[in-house]
Write a protein that holds these residues in place. Structure first.
Motif, PDB file in Angstrom:
ATOM      1  N   GLN A 125       0.830  -1.201   0.000  1.00 24.85           N
ATOM      2  CA  GLN A 125       0.000   0.000   0.000  1.00 24.85           C
ATOM      3  C   GLN A 125       0.866   1.254   0.000  1.00 24.85           C
ATOM      4  N   ASP A 126       1.910   1.278   0.807  1.00 22.89           N
ATOM      5  CA  ASP A 126       2.784   2.450   0.881  1.00 22.89           C
ATOM      6  C   ASP A 126       3.427   2.747  -0.469  1.00 22.89           C
ATOM      7  N   VAL A 127       3.883   1.714  -1.157  1.00 20.29           N
ATOM      8  CA  VAL A 127       4.527   1.913  -2.458  1.00 20.29           C
ATOM      9  C   VAL A 127       3.533   2.449  -3.475  1.00 20.29           C
ATOM     10  N   VAL A 128       2.348   1.825  -3.529  1.00 20.26           N
ATOM     11  CA  VAL A 128       1.332   2.255  -4.490  1.00 20.26           C
ATOM     12  C   VAL A 128       0.899   3.694  -4.222  1.00 20.26           C
ATOM     13  N   THR A 129       0.724   4.041  -2.957  1.00 15.73           N
ATOM     14  CA  THR A 129       0.334   5.407  -2.607  1.00 15.73           C
ATOM     15  C   THR A 129       1.416   6.402  -2.998  1.00 15.73           C
ATOM     16  N   THR A 195       4.929 -13.622  -4.608  1.00 17.91           N
ATOM     17  CA  THR A 195       4.032 -13.628  -5.765  1.00 17.91           C
ATOM     18  C   THR A 195       2.934 -12.594  -5.530  1.00 17.91           C
ATOM     19  N   ILE A 196       2.739 -11.735  -6.513  1.00 17.15           N
ATOM     20  CA  ILE A 196       1.721 -10.690  -6.395  1.00 17.15           C
ATOM     21  C   ILE A 196       0.737 -10.817  -7.540  1.00 17.15           C
ATOM     22  N   GLU A 219       9.411  -3.804  -6.010  1.00 21.85           N
ATOM     23  CA  GLU A 219       9.355  -4.252  -7.401  1.00 21.85           C
ATOM     24  C   GLU A 219       7.995  -4.854  -7.728  1.00 21.85           C
ATOM     25  N   ALA A 220       7.454  -5.630  -6.799  1.00 20.32           N
ATOM     26  CA  ALA A 220       6.152  -6.256  -7.032  1.00 20.32           C
ATOM     27  C   ALA A 220       5.049  -5.214  -7.126  1.00 20.32           C
ATOM     28  N   ALA A 221       5.056  -4.239  -6.215  1.00 18.67           N
ATOM     29  CA  ALA A 221       4.029  -3.188  -6.223  1.00 18.67           C
ATOM     30  C   ALA A 221       4.123  -2.359  -7.498  1.00 18.67           C
ATOM     31  N   GLU A 222       5.336  -2.036  -7.932  1.00 20.78           N
ATOM     32  CA  GLU A 222       5.510  -1.254  -9.163  1.00 20.78           C
ATOM     33  C   GLU A 222       5.037  -2.042 -10.382  1.00 20.78           C
ATOM     34  N   TYR A 223       5.285  -3.348 -10.374  1.00 15.71           N
ATOM     35  CA  TYR A 223       4.819  -4.188 -11.478  1.00 15.71           C
ATOM     36  C   TYR A 223       3.303  -4.109 -11.611  1.00 15.71           C
ATOM     37  N   ILE A 224       2.606  -4.274 -10.489  1.00 18.21           N
ATOM     38  CA  ILE A 224       1.141  -4.241 -10.527  1.00 18.21           C
ATOM     39  C   ILE A 224       0.654  -2.841 -10.903  1.00 18.21           C
TER      40      ILE A 224
END
Length: 602
Positions: A125-129, A195-196, A219-224
């Motif tokens: 959540q922090d990365v996406v925000t 896995t995301i 990396e996973a959050a940025e990918y999504i």
């Protein structure tokens, strides 16, 4: 004491109470009368006791009926409130575009070391925000919420179902939320695999040692994020200067998201221009305009990039095409780059001032204040230009460059060649080290060449002119240096080159007019000032030159009219006010002349 028989008093009171049973108010009146007569009475009569009991029963019945009515109203209100609340929850759910991060599945051994499913979800959540906030602070950013944070500890009566669970259920039925989730596993060798997954996005696994868990989560959050918000993620990569990542991401996103190609092509063009590949940038910007022909960002970037590829004349044509269009909201489009080409410093100052006001008085890293200062310097308000820079970051390269640029303008206007050289060389040192400064003050080498040439340093002047030889300013200033050396024939040829370089721009015509006026050729000077005014109708300098040429011919009324016409576009230009005052004196308009001198003194 009274002489009345007590028994007669009781009889009269009994009769009065029989009538009082018709209403509660009458009973209360009887009670009051009985209390008044009580001291004179003996033991109570059974009939009186019966009446009192009846009164209490009637009063209780009335009270119960009133309470029942109140309870029915309250029940109806509670029911209505529940229906309204449920309707609001349904409406909110139907309009929800939030990104919901569900708890990740995490093995017990990681959970014991603090990597619980909720901790991992919160990190995602922090990365996406952060990406959303950095990419674009606007309503287009979707809210990011942890799935369990809506689980409010309020229980609906008789159901045992929490409000949070109802909210989740409604959002699942009616909403357009994007759910992110996943799982973490640990190999026998201790390697972590994260896995995301997200709605409509293929899952991907990121692997590494447990010590790199924060990097794996990022990396996973940025990918999504890049899959469900490609436009915002591209903007994020550019704003954080991750150009290599952007060069990998944007082409793939452009191919995979047809509905976002206009915005992605714009970002692609911006990236290529930043990397020093303007020809490729032009191609992508035209793709962006083809997809979204009413996007002013792509148009203005195209105009600015054409400066360095096809030249200022091509940029002018694109700018003129742009200002003939309207944006998606029906507002006429405006190109700041086009305003620079036609020397409309007044409109540029107005638009920049509006932008500063829209940002609550704060510029973006001082860029707006820098633009405003440069515009005011071009309008010959040097003190005002420096005041504007006080609001910018004092040690930022852009601010330092702008200050040197304004000092260069001021020194050249005053004929102080030494000071002009000093300021222009200071600007050039910053210009050579900072790409943003070089882009903003693209004519910097031209002013350096002029200052060096006027100082007699012709080799240094030529080296500076060569660096900006595609620009009209460098070509015209090269002619100015030849003119200052007394090489009039060579200067004439060079002025012709400058005019042919961009025949739609006013700058070279104005410089040619100044040279002719200095030679005393007022007739040809008038023609060139008129040519410049036609191409830059809101530029004060050709109007003043026009007025000076008319004054040299003794046509004082016409000269005064031209000076007055120039004043709105350079209201703080001291030399303009003094020239105007001199023309008004010649006409015997002393009071108006004095007003112009007062303006010059401010």
């Amino acid at each position: 004491m009274t002489d009345e028989d007590p028994r007669e008093g009781r009889i009269r009171l009994g009769r009065r109470r029989e009538k009082a049973t018709e209403s509660l108010d009458a009973i209360e009146m009887a009670e009051s009368a009985m209390e008044t007569a009580e001291p004179t009475m003996g033991p109570p009569d059974p009939a009186v006791l019966l009446v009192e009991e009846q009164r209490r029963l009637i009063k209780a019945q009335v009270s119960n009926e009133r309470m029942g009515f109140v309870l029915r109203v309250m029940t109806a209100m509670v029911g209505l409130g529940f229906v309204i609340g449920l309707a609001m929850m349904v409406w909110t759910a139907a309009h929800s575009r939030a990104v919901v991060v569900d708890p990740f599945d995490s093995p017990l051994e990681l959970t014991r070391r603090g990597h619980t499913g909720q901790v991992i979800a919160r990190s995602v959540q922090d990365v996406v925000t952060t990406i959303g906030a950095d990419a674009r602070n606007s309503a287009e950013n979707r809210a990011v919420a942890l799935n369990w944070t809506r689980d409010v500890a309020v229980v609906v009566p008789s159901t045992g179902v929490s409000v949070g669970e109802i909210d989740k259920l409604l959002r699942g039925w009616f909403g357009k939320e994007t759910h992110i989730g996943g799982a973490v596993t640990v190999s026998p060798e201790g390697e972590v695999s994260l896995t995301i997954r997200a709605d409509g996005v293929r899952g991907r696994t990121f692997t590494g040692p447990e010590s790199e868990m924060p990097q794996l989560i990022t990396e996973a959050a940025e990918y999504i994020y890049g899959r469900f918000e490609p436009q915002l993620f591209a903007s994020y990569l550019l704003q954080t200067r991750r150009y290599e990542d952007a060069e990998r991401f944007i082409p793939a996103a452009y191919a995979g998201h047809p509905g976002s190609r206009g915005a992605l092509a714009y970002d692609w063009g911006l990236l290529l221009a930043t990397l020093g590949r303007p020809e490729e940038a032009i191609e992508k910007l035209r793709l962006s305009i083809q997809a979204e022909p009413h996007d002013p960002r792509a148009w203005d970037m195209l105009v600015a990039t054409l400066f360095d590829t096809e030249g200022e004349e091509a940029a002018f044509r694109a700018g003129r095409q742009m200002i003939a269009l309207k944006d998606a909201e029906g507002v006429p489009m405006e190109s700041f780059s086009y305003l620079l080409l036609v020397q409309d410093w007044t409109r540029n100052a107005e638009a920049t001032t509006r932008d500063i006001a829209d940002n609550d008085g704060e510029g973006v890293l001082g860029a707006q204040e820098v633009s405003l200062a440069d515009s005011e310097g071009r309008r010959h308000d040097f003190a005002g230009a420096l005041r504007h820079l006080a609001a910018a970051s004092p040690d930022a390269p852009m601010t330092l460059a702008a200050r040197s640029m304004v000092e260069t303008y001021r020194a050249l206007a005053a004929g102080d060649v030494s000071a002009a050289r000093t300021a222009a060389e200071a600007l050039d040192a910053i210009w050579s080290a900072d790409d943003d400064v070089a882009f903003t003050f693209y004519e910097g080498p031209c002013f350096l060449g002029l200052a060096e040439g006027l100082a007699g340093r012709y080799r240094e002047a030529e080296a500076a002119f060569v660096r900006g030889e595609r620009y009209v300013a460098c070509a015209a200033f090269r002619a100015d240096v030849l003119e200052a050396r007394g090489l009039h024939a060579e200067a004439d040829r060079q002025y012709g080159i400058a005019i042919r370089l961009a025949p739609s721009l006013p700058f070279a015509y104005e410089r040619r007019g100044l040279a002719l006026l200095a030679r005393g050729d007022t007739a040809r000077a008038l023609t060139r000032f008129q040519d410049a005014h036609v191409r830059g109708p809101r530029w004060a300098d050709p109007l003043k030159g026009w007025g000076d040429a008319l004054a040299a011919q003794g046509r004082w009324a016409e000269a005064a009219a031209k000076y007055a016409e120039a004043e709105p576009f350079a209201p703080k230009w001291r030399e303009l006010h003094l020239a105007h005052a001199a023309a008004l004196d010649r006409l015997g308009r002393r009071r108006e002349a004095e007003a112009q001198r007062e303006k010059a003194a401010r």
